[in-house]
Write an enzyme that holds these catalytic residues in place. Structure first.
Site, PDB file in Angstrom:
ATOM      1  N   GLY A 262      44.031  40.627  43.419  1.00 14.81           N
ATOM      2  CA  GLY A 262      42.752  40.059  43.830  1.00 14.81           C
ATOM      3  C   GLY A 262      42.680  38.561  43.621  1.00 14.81           C
ATOM      4  N   ALA A 263      42.954  38.124  42.405  1.00  9.87           N
ATOM      5  CA  ALA A 263      42.851  36.706  42.081  1.00  9.87           C
ATOM      6  C   ALA A 263      43.441  36.474  40.706  1.00  9.87           C
ATOM      7  CB  ALA A 263      41.392  36.254  42.096  1.00  9.87           C
ATOM      8  N   MET A 264      43.586  35.182  40.352  1.00  5.68           N
ATOM      9  CA  MET A 264      44.242  34.860  39.088  1.00  5.68           C
ATOM     10  C   MET A 264      43.541  33.708  38.384  1.00  5.68           C
ATOM     11  SD  MET A 264      46.593  35.611  37.022  1.00  5.68           S
ATOM     12  CE  MET A 264      46.636  34.759  35.467  1.00  5.68           C
ATOM     13  N   GLU A 265      43.302  33.897  37.096  1.00  2.00           N
ATOM     14  CA  GLU A 265      42.444  33.014  36.298  1.00  2.00           C
ATOM     15  C   GLU A 265      43.145  31.791  35.714  1.00  2.00           C
ATOM     16  OE1 GLU A 265      43.418  36.198  35.349  1.00  2.00           O
ATOM     17  OE2 GLU A 265      43.849  36.262  33.201  1.00  2.00           O
ATOM     18  N   ASN A 266      44.196  31.289  36.323  1.00  2.22           N
ATOM     19  CA  ASN A 266      44.899  30.111  35.799  1.00  2.22           C
ATOM     20  C   ASN A 266      43.914  29.042  35.333  1.00  2.22           C
ATOM     21  OD1 ASN A 266      47.293  31.311  37.112  1.00  2.22           O
ATOM     22  ND2 ASN A 266      46.235  30.645  38.964  1.00  2.22           N
ATOM     23  N   GLU A 299      37.109  36.127  37.390  1.00  2.00           N
ATOM     24  CA  GLU A 299      38.080  35.072  37.056  1.00  2.00           C
ATOM     25  C   GLU A 299      37.419  33.970  36.234  1.00  2.00           C
ATOM     26  OE1 GLU A 299      40.922  36.154  37.548  1.00  2.00           O
ATOM     27  OE2 GLU A 299      40.379  37.656  39.052  1.00  2.00           O
ATOM     28  N   HIS A 302      37.138  34.979  32.654  1.00  2.00           N
ATOM     29  CA  HIS A 302      38.419  34.923  31.944  1.00  2.00           C
ATOM     30  C   HIS A 302      38.611  33.593  31.208  1.00  2.00           C
ATOM     31  CE1 HIS A 302      40.736  38.512  32.488  1.00  2.00           C
ATOM     32  NE2 HIS A 302      40.858  38.440  33.805  1.00  2.00           N
ATOM     33  N   GLU A 321      41.415  42.186  29.926  1.00  2.00           N
ATOM     34  CA  GLU A 321      40.968  42.785  31.196  1.00  2.00           C
ATOM     35  C   GLU A 321      39.796  43.752  31.011  1.00  2.00           C
ATOM     36  OE1 GLU A 321      41.588  41.436  33.781  1.00  2.00           O
ATOM     37  OE2 GLU A 321      43.468  40.357  33.445  1.00  2.00           O
TER      38      GLU A 321
HETATM   39  N1  TRP Z   1      44.726  38.509  35.656  1.00  3.68           N
HETATM   40  C1  TRP Z   1      44.446  38.871  37.022  1.00  3.68           C
HETATM   41  C2  TRP Z   1      43.036  39.399  37.023  1.00  3.68           C
HETATM   42  O1  TRP Z   1      42.741  40.401  36.486  1.00  3.68           O
HETATM   43  C3  TRP Z   1      45.354  39.928  37.530  1.00  3.68           C
HETATM   44  C4  TRP Z   1      46.461  39.466  38.396  1.00  3.68           C
HETATM   45  C5  TRP Z   1      46.383  38.617  39.420  1.00  3.68           C
HETATM   46  C6  TRP Z   1      47.796  39.890  38.390  1.00  3.68           C
HETATM   47  N2  TRP Z   1      47.602  38.501  40.031  1.00  3.68           N
HETATM   48  C7  TRP Z   1      48.465  39.265  39.410  1.00  3.68           C
HETATM   49  C8  TRP Z   1      48.496  40.758  37.601  1.00  3.68           C
HETATM   50  C9  TRP Z   1      49.799  39.475  39.683  1.00  3.68           C
HETATM   51  C10 TRP Z   1      49.833  40.985  37.868  1.00  3.68           C
HETATM   52  C11 TRP Z   1      50.482  40.346  38.881  1.00  3.68           C
HETATM   53  O2  TRP Z   1      42.135  38.783  37.471  1.00  3.68           O
HETATM   54 ZN    ZN Z   2      41.285  40.023  35.031  1.00  2.66          ZN
END
Ligand code: TRP
Ligand code: ZN
Length: 850
Positions: A262-266, A299, A302, A321
């Site tokens: 879905g998305a990533m919290e960088n 995100e 996070h 999570e």
């Molecule tokens: N930390 C991300 C979330 O929960 C999860 C996530 C995004 C992820 N991209 C990923 C986990 C790729 C594994 C691989 O919002």
């Molecule tokens: Zn998450």
């Protein structure tokens, strides 16, 4: 082979080394990106053990210690590591590698999404960028310099604040970023490309000004407004609810089309699957709008639960999570209808998480053994993990829960910690003993609650006995909300019971007659309670419980009872009482959204989960049977509701969304009948929004509507250039309930717009077939299973993460009848024979075939 060796939580040990700062330098190139990585390192203990860095798919160019080049005799390389002996306590390690973003179809590490470069490092993707101690308890301060062609890549982004930029010879330019917050490498991000940017700003409660920037593909500027509004709502909500403020001067979100999740919290630079950013009324459905808001919030949240306090190791994934899902659920509940949200969360849990917990990959929310970490981003870790946090919230109450959260940040800000650390903060701040509660972190499987009631007419005492079972596991601490509904003129009694023994009884007094039990108010625990209640009692709960979840749940139980009967006796005629319950719902003074939930049948997978060795076709027949009977009997009423909920103008407030949901569920019943097929074409033609349009297509796909093809051609003509909408088109095609599906699937795979390399597109066709076309996926010939296997064989090479998610229903074969078990097992064995199998698929196949 050691690649497939499991890792165990019990084996955790700290690294002998730490990294204080990382300076990264990227010279971007499609096939030969050069990465220079300078790390200030410290040896923490005086051992002679080598320094072993993780690294995969890297071409090593050089290694320097304190600026001295090492010869290849000074280190050892393997497919996944670089080891060297260093005798210094403090040193600078510089590693230069070359990587190939264009070939990176797994979408981990640095890859191309269309014309842009982007990264995905969680869980263990940073090792595809450089050699590193790729584990979340190694926290360092990152500085990143990105160099690329200025015309093609005017925006060069990374975490933190921009500290320098400038032009370079031959059309190149650079931007330098510095992130002041030490972080694990899984939160590293880099993006390069040309975008439209939606800019805004937010003033935090302490008065700091934060720049907000959303980067989208050129032309999509107007589809970013909802995401921006959602971000601002999330920032405000987290301040008001948890006192948590954003901590950098800039918050950036980039939308990309190629993304595994879905998305990533960088930190400071979220990367999103474009489907969770882009939305406008013509192209996005009400559900899309909801999901954009929820994922943006997730995100954003996070930043505290995940980034400021992160995980010690990946076994602790639910620390961030489960807690963050709970937070986004609370946010959504506050922004919309809490009851409807709760119902939707429970549906997901019951139809998908329960099945996972009963299948071969079942694991506790804190797993103990992992082969491929990507396989543990699961419904269990996320959704059941959120239920576990919710139970703590229930047991402590909102105020003490908040005190626990405050203490958690006070103790652990800037650290990488464990689930036990979280629990200790919660219990220390609240004074509530959570020792027994911790078993929720170590047990897999869905606990079953058995219910026994008795009523003594002489003493007017009602006794409730609850027994919990979950194999041989020790008893869990389970909050069980109940509501006792008595005679009409008496007040209902609501209580929270704490079930801590294997079996426990409670007595309640003062009833003139036996009360009706509404169990698990608000779905207070992620358990099954197979407790049968007579229809009249269920109807009393449906109409008189104050707890909205229980009202809905009683209706679901009533429907389930009759679906189960139809399964064995298709000739059964539904009783009048069931219809009168429906009529009562339709006439009740409740929101349209809630009515729509009550009219929605339990899903195929939820029903399948409650039947041993189910024949999927028989179950589908039973579901269609009940839909048909309800539609036939209530047609005039459903039609009236349908018409009453047509809206001339488009709006997307809660009321308007609820009316659409109710109208479209009525449509789905009515189109089970031959004489209402015209509603579909009428609505398709007059629709002014994607929710209504898609509803017609999905009804038409289910009922083999004679105009289906015509509408699909028209829709394709209109939307062929809009990627996210074409995903919907592929999904509808895959769900067509007709023999022709297999020929069509072959055509769709060959469609010029289809590609297995784009995860959204792959899921829209394969995932939709597997999950929304159960009749043909499970057809007796086995062609449905074979289709999935054929795609998995290709995806195994292209994108193991996507393959590994799509295989889910096959590894859960034990829930189906014997014939299907034999058939599916044979197909899985065929897949297991592949010469090169990704860790992702291998871990699941081994578990399923064991
Ligand atoms: N930390 C991300 C979330 O929960 C999860 C996530 C995004 C992820 N991209 C990923 C986990 C790729 C594994 C691989 O919002
Ligand atoms: Zn998450």
């Amino acid at each position: 082979m050691s690649d497939f060796a499991p890792r165990y939580l019990a084996d955790y040990s700290e690294s002998n080394f730490s990294i204080s700062t990382v300076e990264l330098d990227f010279k971007l190139d499609e096939t030969k990106t050069r990465v220079t990585n300078r790390m200030k390192m410290t040896r923490k203990v005086a051992t002679k053990d080598p320094l072993v860095l993780d690294g995969e798919h890297l071409t090593l160019l050089s290694v320097l210690i304190d600026d001295e080049i090492l010869s290849s005799d000074d280190y050892q390389l393997s497919d996944n590591s670089l080891s060297l002996l260093v005798d210094k306590a403090e040193f600078t390690l510089e590693i230069i590698t070359e990587i190939n973003p264009l070939d990176n179809t797994a979408l981990e590490g640095l890859f191309k999404s269309g014309d842009a470069y982007c990264t995905q490092c969680e869980a263990e993707g940073f090792r595809r960028i450089s050699y590193y101690l790729d584990r979340p308890d190694i926290m360092a301060t990152f500085s990143t310099k990105v160099i690329a062609d200025k015309e093609k890549f005017p925006f060069l982004l990374s975490n933190g604040n921009k500290v320098a930029e400038g032009d370079l010879p031959s059309g190149q330019h650079f931007v330098q970023w510095h992130d002041p917050f030490p972080k694990p490498c899984y939160l590293f991000a880099l993006v390069a490309g040309d975008f439209d940017i939606l800019k805004d700003n937010f003033t935090t409660s302490s008065g700091r000004d934060v720049a907000l920037e959303i980067f989208v593909d050129k032309g999509n500027f107007n589809k970013a407004h909802h995401a921006m509004a959602s971000l601002k709502h999330s920032m405000k909500w987290d301040e008001e609810t948890f006192g948590l403020e954003y901590d950098l001067d800039i918050y950036m979100i980039v939308a990309v089309d190629f993304f595994n999740m879905g998305a990533m919290e960088n930190k400071g630079l979220n990367v999103f699957n474009s489907k969770f950013v882009l939305a406008d009324e013509t192209s996005a459905t009400d559900v899309d709008y909801f999901n954009v808001e929820a994922v943006i919030a997730h995100e954003y949240f996070h930043n505290w639960t995940g980034n400021r306090v992160t995980c010690r190791d990946w076994f602790q994934l639910s620390l961030k999570e489960g807690l963050t899902v709970f937070r986004d659920q609370q946010f959504s509940a506050d922004m919309h209808s809490a009851a409807v949200n709760r119902i939707q969360n429970v549906r997901v849990l019951r139809s998908l998480q329960f099945a996972e917990d009963a299948g071969p990959m079942a694991h506790p929310i804190r797993p103990e053994k992992v082969i491929e970490m990507n396989n543990f981003y699961t419904l269990t870790v996320y959704e059941k993990g959120a239920e576990v946090i919710r139970m703590i919230h229930t047991l402590l109450g909102a105020d003490k829960f908040r005190a626990g959260i405050d203490l958690y940040f006070k103790r652990f800000d800037g650290m990488a910690v464990t689930c036990d650390d979280f629990i200790s903060a919660m219990s220390d701040a609240s004074g509530v003993d959570l020792t027994q509660f911790k078993h929720w972190y170590t047990q897999s499987g869905t606990p079953i609650i058995n219910v026994n009631e008795s009523f003594d007419i002489k003493t007017s005492e009602y006794t409730l006995t609850l027994a919990q079972s979950n194999g041989d596991n020790p008893a869990l601490h389970i909050p069980i909300g109940i509501e006792l509904i008595t005679a009409k003129d008496e007040q209902n009694q609501s209580t929270l019971l704490q079930l801590t023994e294997k079996e426990q009884s409670w007595t309640f007094k003062g009833f003139s007659q036996k009360p009706v039990l509404a169990l698990l108010t608000g779905f207070s625990a992620p358990v099954k309670a197979p407790f049968s209640q007579p229809d009249q009692d269920l109807q009393i709960i449906m109409t008189r419980a104050t707890d909205e979840f229980c009202r809905w749940d009683a209706g679901q139980k009533l429907l389930t009872t009759y679906i189960m009967q139809l399964l064995h006796n298709p000739a059964l005629v539904l009783p009048e009482s069931l219809y009168s319950a429906f009529v009562e719902i339709l006439n009740a003074d409740i929101s349209e959204a809630f009515k729509a939930e009550q009219l929605t049948l339990p899903s195929f997978s939820e029903l399948a989960d409650s039947i041993d060795e189910v024949d999927p076709i028989a179950l589908l027949n039973a579901i269609e049977n009940i839909q048909h009977q309800i539609a036939s009997k209530l047609a005039p009423m459903l039609l009236k509701q349908y018409q009453q909920n047509i809206q001339a103008d488009y709006a997307n407030d809660g009321k308007a969304i609820g009316k659409r949901a109710l109208k479209n569920i009525c449509l789905s019943y009515l189109t089970r009948l031959n004489d209402h097929q015209n509603l579909v074409t009428q609505q398709y033609q007059s629709s002014n929004n994607m929710t209504d349009t898609l509803a017609t297509l999905s009804c038409a796909a289910k009922s083999s509507h004679e105009k289906l093809n015509e509408m699909m051609v028209d829709f394709e003509g209109k939307w062929q250039d809009i990627t996210l909408v074409m995903d919907k088109w592929f999904a509808i095609q895959a769900s067509v309930n007709d023999e022709s599906i297999f020929d069509n699937l072959s055509k769709l795979i060959a469609h010029p717009l289809f590609s297995l390399k784009n995860p959204n597109r792959a899921r829209s066709l394969i995932g939709a077939f597997v999950n929304s076309n159960p009749r043909y996926f499970h057809c007796a010939s086995g062609r449905g299973y074979q289709f999935l296997i054929d795609q998995l064989i290709k995806l195994n090479d292209i994108n193991p993460q996507v393959a590994s998610r799509l295989i889910t229903p096959l590894i859960q074969f034990k829930s189906f009848d014997q014939d299907r078990q034999i058939m599916i097992k044979a197909k899985l064995e065929q897949l297991a024979k592949q010469e090169v199998l990704s860790k992702d698929l291998k871990e699941k196949l081994d578990a399923a075939l064991a």
